[in-house]
Structure formats: structure tokens, C-alpha cells
Motif scaffolding. Structure first.
Motif, PDB file in Angstrom:
ATOM      1  N   SER A 102      -2.567 -11.675  -9.303  1.00 23.06           N
ATOM      2  CA  SER A 102      -3.884 -12.137  -9.244  1.00 23.06           C
ATOM      3  C   SER A 102      -4.819 -11.717  -8.127  1.00 23.06           C
ATOM      4  CB  SER A 102      -3.982 -13.566  -9.399  1.00 23.06           C
ATOM      5  OG  SER A 102      -3.373 -14.074  -7.981  1.00 23.06           O
ATOM      6  N   GLY A 103      -6.052 -12.290  -8.371  1.00 23.08           N
ATOM      7  CA  GLY A 103      -7.033 -11.838  -7.451  1.00 23.08           C
ATOM      8  C   GLY A 103      -7.317 -10.219  -7.332  1.00 23.08           C
ATOM      9  N   LYS A 104      -7.010  -9.601  -6.109  1.00 23.22           N
ATOM     10  CA  LYS A 104      -7.417  -8.123  -5.933  1.00 23.22           C
ATOM     11  C   LYS A 104      -6.117  -7.466  -6.140  1.00 23.22           C
ATOM     12  CE  LYS A 104     -10.625  -8.066  -1.938  1.00 23.22           C
ATOM     13  NZ  LYS A 104     -10.597  -7.874  -0.408  1.00 23.22           N
ATOM     14  N   THR A 105      -5.104  -7.982  -6.985  1.00 21.64           N
ATOM     15  CA  THR A 105      -4.010  -7.353  -7.228  1.00 21.64           C
ATOM     16  C   THR A 105      -4.141  -6.094  -7.811  1.00 21.64           C
ATOM     17  OG1 THR A 105      -2.507  -9.253  -6.850  1.00 21.64           O
ATOM     18  CG2 THR A 105      -1.447  -7.419  -8.106  1.00 21.64           C
ATOM     19  N   THR A 106      -4.651  -6.086  -9.113  1.00 25.32           N
ATOM     20  CA  THR A 106      -4.734  -4.737  -9.611  1.00 25.32           C
ATOM     21  C   THR A 106      -5.779  -3.692  -8.865  1.00 25.32           C
ATOM     22  OG1 THR A 106      -6.573  -5.836 -11.141  1.00 25.32           O
ATOM     23  CG2 THR A 106      -4.200  -5.780 -11.917  1.00 25.32           C
ATOM     24  N   ALA A 107      -6.588  -4.118  -8.469  1.00 18.66           N
ATOM     25  CA  ALA A 107      -7.585  -3.148  -7.492  1.00 18.66           C
ATOM     26  C   ALA A 107      -6.558  -2.533  -6.420  1.00 18.66           C
ATOM     27  CB  ALA A 107      -8.681  -4.054  -6.896  1.00 18.66           C
ATOM     28  N   GLU A 108      -5.760  -3.369  -5.740  1.00 18.70           N
ATOM     29  CA  GLU A 108      -4.938  -3.097  -4.659  1.00 18.70           C
ATOM     30  C   GLU A 108      -3.809  -2.300  -5.247  1.00 18.70           C
ATOM     31  OE1 GLU A 108      -6.898  -3.078  -2.010  1.00 18.70           O
ATOM     32  OE2 GLU A 108      -5.044  -4.060  -0.872  1.00 18.70           O
ATOM     33  N   VAL A 109      -3.392  -2.222  -6.344  1.00 22.75           N
ATOM     34  CA  VAL A 109      -2.220  -1.481  -6.835  1.00 22.75           C
ATOM     35  C   VAL A 109      -2.928  -0.204  -7.155  1.00 22.75           C
ATOM     36  CG1 VAL A 109      -0.791  -1.142  -8.847  1.00 22.75           C
ATOM     37  CG2 VAL A 109      -0.773  -3.558  -7.944  1.00 22.75           C
ATOM     38  N   ARG A 110      -4.052  -0.122  -7.655  1.00 25.51           N
ATOM     39  CA  ARG A 110      -4.915   0.896  -7.863  1.00 25.51           C
ATOM     40  C   ARG A 110      -4.991   1.806  -6.545  1.00 25.51           C
ATOM     41  NH1 ARG A 110      -9.673   2.018 -11.788  1.00 25.51           N
ATOM     42  NH2 ARG A 110      -9.353   4.063 -11.134  1.00 25.51           N
ATOM     43  N   ARG A 111      -5.180   1.104  -5.488  1.00 25.69           N
ATOM     44  CA  ARG A 111      -5.312   1.819  -4.057  1.00 25.69           C
ATOM     45  C   ARG A 111      -3.855   2.390  -3.657  1.00 25.69           C
ATOM     46  NH1 ARG A 111      -5.447   0.089   1.430  1.00 25.69           N
ATOM     47  NH2 ARG A 111      -4.805  -2.021   0.737  1.00 25.69           N
ATOM     48  N   PHE A 112      -2.861   1.450  -3.856  1.00 25.68           N
ATOM     49  CA  PHE A 112      -1.617   1.913  -3.751  1.00 25.68           C
ATOM     50  C   PHE A 112      -1.166   3.284  -4.420  1.00 25.68           C
ATOM     51  CE2 PHE A 112       2.986   1.423  -2.751  1.00 25.68           C
ATOM     52  CZ  PHE A 112       3.515   2.011  -4.008  1.00 25.68           C
ATOM     53  N   LEU A 113      -1.640   3.279  -5.894  1.00 26.99           N
ATOM     54  CA  LEU A 113      -1.379   4.394  -6.884  1.00 26.99           C
ATOM     55  C   LEU A 113      -2.131   5.849  -6.013  1.00 26.99           C
ATOM     56  CD1 LEU A 113      -1.366   3.063  -9.876  1.00 26.99           C
ATOM     57  CD2 LEU A 113       0.595   3.611  -8.655  1.00 26.99           C
ATOM     58  N   SER A 114      -3.427   5.382  -5.706  1.00 29.03           N
ATOM     59  CA  SER A 114      -4.210   6.457  -5.056  1.00 29.03           C
ATOM     60  C   SER A 114      -3.576   7.252  -3.898  1.00 29.03           C
ATOM     61  CB  SER A 114      -5.644   6.170  -4.666  1.00 29.03           C
ATOM     62  OG  SER A 114      -6.122   5.537  -5.787  1.00 29.03           O
TER      63      SER A 114
END
Ligand code: FIX
Ligand code: ZN
Length: 437
Positions: free
Chosen positions: A214-226
Motif C-alpha cells: 500500500s501507500g508508496k510501495t509501488t513507486a518505491e518498487v519502481r525506484r528499486f527496479l531503477s
């Protein structure tokens, strides 16, 4: 086509490979072109030499391959627990004695070891592995890799790189000498398939994620992937999925695919490899050998290809029963590129079936095979088998084309083989444009 016009065409085009071949010439030309064209091995579990011990090679690793462990437990009274107690060499000795001495190594996987030993002029029978062990122990890794790739007829391989693997991740964090023939693939099974067990690894690395995604998770996962794309420069992102995989569906898996992984693939212009159809760990006692296959509902694939037309998907499905559907879906979605005869399908009788159907339905717009090699020298027999199987299939299709009235040239065959085993993948990944290869 009349002999006359054939003769005229031959007169002025013999050297350029554009002369028409007669029926008898087609098979030897196909065989020659397959032999002389270095393939790209689009999916392996091999590692670049600078990654050290996680890269497996040599006779003891060849013999303790999980395919052979599965066959050991069918031909021996040893239990998985007893087998685990043994040291690597003792495990290899037991498998050699059971499957290669007490029994004739006639299965696909056992025959493979024989082909590797034979390729290096090593003994292929008898109780002792002494000569083989001495030979492999004497090899210098870099030179050995060159020799093995030449014997296998491959120019480069795509690795399987897990950013959450406790052994592998620190290597990427520290950095190591990349090797031009080992391309990275950002493998996301732990994130996509078992997020509840692995989200905290990202949290501990400072990414604001939580178990519910939830929350920022998907954006943070995108940051992780980047961050990992920056680190690995992968030619693709990849995941294996259970036979029960559904899309869209409630839950974290769909959400991460939709909101993090696929957008990230678009951002970096790389494809997503989906390997669908595993029944994980039906027999945990035999570990890596304990996975099985299940028929998948490929409507998940239909939905993903339709809903994400900007994404490119490399797709391999494990169940034999799913192969026809995959071919049909590939005719519906230009962003779907079928690849390989994966795992339990990598047997000549099945490869033949699948490849014939794929040529009939998709022409040259698929990737026939990958090795899935876990041990370096396995590429030697896996690609030898593929060339052996593909020769008669491809020749058969070119002969029928000739019978139907279109002449076939060496150039036709060369461009066909190059497309099947090189340029389909190069274009799908864009690896040549982005300086990745
Ligand atoms: O998921 C995969 O990449 C599979 O290929 C492997 O997990 C499997 O164990 C294997 O080695 C198949 O050949
Ligand atoms: Zn694999």
C-alpha cells in the motif's frame, strides 16, 4: 520451376548464396548454416566468470544437476536425506555409479553428460571419474568458457540474476568485471510471487514499502527496479509464474506487475519474460528437483498482452497442453514473442512437435530454444541436441516450400536461422541499440 530458369539463376548467383538449391542440397545446407551460426542463449542460470563460485562448472556439478538427482531417486534406494548428507563428490560418485555404470545412460539428461565428456575426449564409461576431475580442475575459467561456447556454437548467454538472492546480490552491490558474453536478466520471482516473505528486504534497504503493497510501495518498487537496472543493465526483466497465475487478480502480484514492473519495463525499453506453468515444490524433499508442471489458464496472458500493448513479452509456457494456445495468442498479439521449449519440454520428441507447429503457425517469428543451463558445460549438449532436432525440421519445411513452387537459397536459410536464433531476441530486447551487446 523449370530446370532452365534454375540454371540461369545459378549461373549468375552461385557465390552470393542466392542460387536456388535442389531438394538434395537443402538438408546439408541447413545443417551447415545451423552449425556455423552462433546462437544467443536467451535463458540460462550461468554466471559471468567474475561472479566466482555461484557459477557452476565441471564434472561434479554436471552429475549433481537436479535433473539427474530426480533420476537418481528413481533408480536407487538412497533417500533424499541420506543423499544430502553426502559431500558433493560423493553425491556425484553415487549418481555416476547408479545412472551411468549400473544402468545405461539412455535418458536425455544422462546422455548429456556423456556428450560433454566425449566433447573433451574424456572416458565415458567405467567406475572412475578421476580423469574427468583432473581435467576440469586443470581448466582456467576464462579460457574454458571460450572453448565451451565455441563447442556449443553460442556467442553469448543471458543469465538469471536475482536482486534478492543473498549470495548474488552482494556481488552486484560491490560491482565486478562484466563479461561481454554474459548478459543480465533482472529476475523478480521473490518480489512478484512471494512479496509477503520478501518485502522487508527492500524495507531494510531503505525503500518505503509494506507487506500490503500500500501507500508508496509501488513507486518505491519502481525506484528499486531503477536502481537495479542502473546496476545490472539487464536485457530484460523476468519471472517464472505458477500454473495458477491469473491476471488481473486481487492481490499483490497483479498490483506489482501493473503498477511497478511493467511501467518500469516501458521506462527502460526492455521486455518482460514470463515463464508460466510451474507447480512449485510438489516434493520439497528433493529441493530444486521437486518442482512440477501444471496446465495454466492462458487468458491471463491474453489480458496482459492486450492491456499493455506498449510492453513486449518474451513468453515460455511449461505445460505441453498450453503450447497450441500460446501459438494462437502469438498470432493475436504482436507484442508476444514465444521462446524455448522450457524444462520438462526440452526433450527432442517434444521439441520436434512444438517447433513444427510454431513454424506452421508463426513462420520465423519465435525463438525455438534456450538451454536453461545451470552448469557451464551443459550448453554443449543442449545446443547439439537442438541443432540435431532442428536440422530435419527446418529442411523439411524448406523442401515443402520448394515443392509448392518457390525456390530456396542458402541466403534464405541463413536469414531464417539468424532470425530464429539471434535477431528476434536482439530486436525484442533492443540490446544492440542500447550498447548492451
Ligand atoms: O524458473 C526457471 O528459470 C527454471 O528454468 C528453473 O527454475 C528450473 O529449476 C530449471 O533449471 C529448468 O531447467
Ligand atoms: Zn531457468
Amino acid at each position: 520451376m523449370t530446370p532452365l530458369s534454375l540454371k540461369k539463376r545459378n549461373a549468375n548467383s552461385s557465390s552470393s548464396g542466392s542460387e536456388s538449391l535442389n531438394m538434395k542440397q537443402i538438408q546439408p545446407v541447413v545443417e551447415g548454416v545451423l552449425r556455423e551460426t552462433p546462437f544467443i542463449d536467451v535463458h540460462t542460470h550461468l554466471f559471468a566468470p567474475a561472479m566466482g563460485a555461484i557459477g557452476l562448472w565441471g564434472i561434479d556439478e554436471l552429475l549433481t544437476y537436479h535433473y539427474l538427482e530426480a533420476e537418481l531417486f528413481r533408480s536407487s534406494r538412497v533417500t533424499p536425506a541420506e543423499y544430502r548428507e553426502l559431500a558433493k563428490q560423493a553425491q556425484a560418485d553415487l549418481i555416476w555409479r547408479t545412472l551411468f555404470v549400473e544402468n545405461c545412460p539412455i535418458s536425455e539428461a544422462t546422455r548429456g553428460v556423456i556428450a560433454v565428456l566425449n566433447a573433451f575426449g574424456l572416458p565415458t564409461e567405467g567406475p572412475s571419474l578421476k580423469k574427468a576431475r583432473a581435467f576440469f580442475a586443470a581448466q582456467k575459467r576464462e579460457l574454458h568458457i571460450k572453448k565451451v561456447f565455441a563447442l556449443a556454437g553460442i556467442s553469448e548467454v543471458v543469465m538469471t540474476n536475482d536482486p534478492l538472492d543473498p549470495q548474488e546480490a552482494p556481488l552486484w552491490m560491490r560491482g565486478f568485471q562484466r563479461h561481454p558474453q554474459f548478459h543480465a536478466a533482472l529476475r523478480l520471482d521473490r518480489i512478484i510471487n512471494s512479496w509477503p516473505k520478501h518485502w522487508n528486504i527492500l524495507a531494510n534497504q531503505g525503500y518505503q514499502v509494506d507487506e500490503q503493497a500500500s501507500g508508496k510501495t509501488t513507486a518505491e518498487v519502481r525506484r528499486f527496479l531503477s536502481d537495479w537496472v542502473e546496476r545490472m543493465h539487464p536485457v530484460e526483466m523476468a519471472v517464472s509464474l505458477p500454473h495458477t497465475f491469473q491476471y488481473p487478480a486481487e492481490g499483490v502480484c497483479s498490483k506489482l506487475l501493473r503498477e511497478a514492473v511493467l511501467p518500469s519495463c516501458r521506462e527502460f525499453h526492455i521486455p518482460m519474460a514470463l515463464m508460466i506453468g510451474v507447480r512449485y515444490q510438489v516434493n520439497p524433499a528433493i529441493r530444486l528437483a521437486g518442482d512440477a508442471v501444471g496446465r495454466a489458464d492462458l487468458r491471463a496472458l491474453e489480458n496482459i498482452c492486450r492491456d499493455f500493448p506498449e510492453n513486449r513479452f518474451l513468453v515460455s509456457v511449461l505445460s505441453r497442453e498450453n503450447q497450441h494456445e500460446l501459438c494462437v495468442y502469438a498470432r493475436k498479439f504482436g507484442n508476444l514473442l514465444p521462446f524455448g521449449c522450457w524444462w520438462f519440454l526440452n526433450n527432442p520428441s517434444i521439441v520436434e512437435d512444438m517447433t513444427r507447429e510454431r513454424i506452421e503457425m508463426l513462420g520465423l517469428s519465435f525463438i525455438p530454444q534456450h538451454s536453461d543451463a545451470r552448469v557451464l558445460e551443459q550448453v554443449i549438449y543442449k545446443w547439439r541436441n537442438t541443432r540435431r532436432t532442428l536440422t530435419s525440421i527446418l529442411a523439411g519445411h524448406y523442401r515443402v516450400l520448394c515443392e509448392d513452387g518457390r525456390s530456396v537459397t542458402r541466403r534464405d536459410i541463413q536469414s531464417g536461422v539468424t532470425r530464429l536464433f539471434r535477431s528476434n531476441f536482439e530486436e525484442c530486447t533492443g540490446m544492440r541499440n542500447s550498447g548492451l551487446g
